[in-house]
Design a protein around this motif. Sequence first.
Motif, PDB file in Angstrom:
ATOM      1  N   SER A   1       0.958  -1.172  -0.108  1.00  0.00           N
ATOM      2  CA  SER A   1      -0.030  -0.079   0.004  1.00  0.00           C
ATOM      3  C   SER A   1       0.983   1.345   0.078  1.00  0.00           C
ATOM      4  N   ASP A   2       1.763   1.164   1.037  1.00  0.00           N
ATOM      5  CA  ASP A   2       2.706   2.446   1.034  1.00  0.00           C
ATOM      6  C   ASP A   2       3.567   2.572  -0.252  1.00  0.00           C
ATOM      7  N   LEU A   3       3.987   1.353  -1.087  1.00  0.00           N
ATOM      8  CA  LEU A   3       4.623   1.499  -2.419  1.00  0.00           C
ATOM      9  C   LEU A   3       3.628   1.993  -3.432  1.00  0.00           C
ATOM     10  N   ALA A   4       2.383   1.741  -3.275  1.00  0.00           N
ATOM     11  CA  ALA A   4       1.041   2.391  -4.492  1.00  0.00           C
ATOM     12  C   ALA A   4       1.288   3.902  -4.128  1.00  0.00           C
ATOM     13  N   TYR A   5       1.253   4.342  -2.680  1.00  0.00           N
ATOM     14  CA  TYR A   5       1.160   5.752  -2.436  1.00  0.00           C
ATOM     15  C   TYR A   5       2.529   6.446  -3.101  1.00  0.00           C
ATOM     16  N   ALA A   6       3.412   5.729  -2.894  1.00  0.00           N
ATOM     17  CA  ALA A   6       4.808   6.536  -3.430  1.00  0.00           C
ATOM     18  C   ALA A   6       4.725   6.449  -4.978  1.00  0.00           C
ATOM     19  N   GLY A   7       4.135   5.482  -5.640  1.00  0.00           N
ATOM     20  CA  GLY A   7       4.104   5.327  -7.089  1.00  0.00           C
ATOM     21  C   GLY A   7       3.218   6.339  -7.630  1.00  0.00           C
TER      22      GLY A   7
END
Length: 134
Positions: free
Chosen positions: A69-75
């Motif tokens: 989820s945090d990776l999706a936010y970063a992307g």
Amino acid sequence: MIESYTYWISTALLSLLYLASATLYIVKRAWVRQALTDLGYPTYLVPFLIAVKLLAVAAILSRVNVGLSDLAYAGAFYHLLLSALAHIGVHKPKDAVPAAIGLVLLGASFLTQNAARDEPSPDAPAAAAYLITP
């Protein structure tokens, strides 16, 4: 309580923005290809961007894994930032408005996610503290 409402409203609006964008990429494929060409991007990115937008929404809403989820936010952050800058770079600042709105919604969603979710993100409190301290 207000943080929980802020999270769900901003996340819902961000998800709608991304889903609408992915739908536009599918329905008006020729127009999107021309728009990407005008911004200096190759047209082979269209299917990739559709997939990434849909997967980002799924990762953020489902939150199967906090790290994902945090990776999706970063992307999404980098996508929206680069989108806004690309429009500004070709002297079309009004076309950067959806990306700017998306960045605001993304920030609100990310910074309030721990108030609304059972499993907290270890990165959100650090980011919130950094933004709040002068």
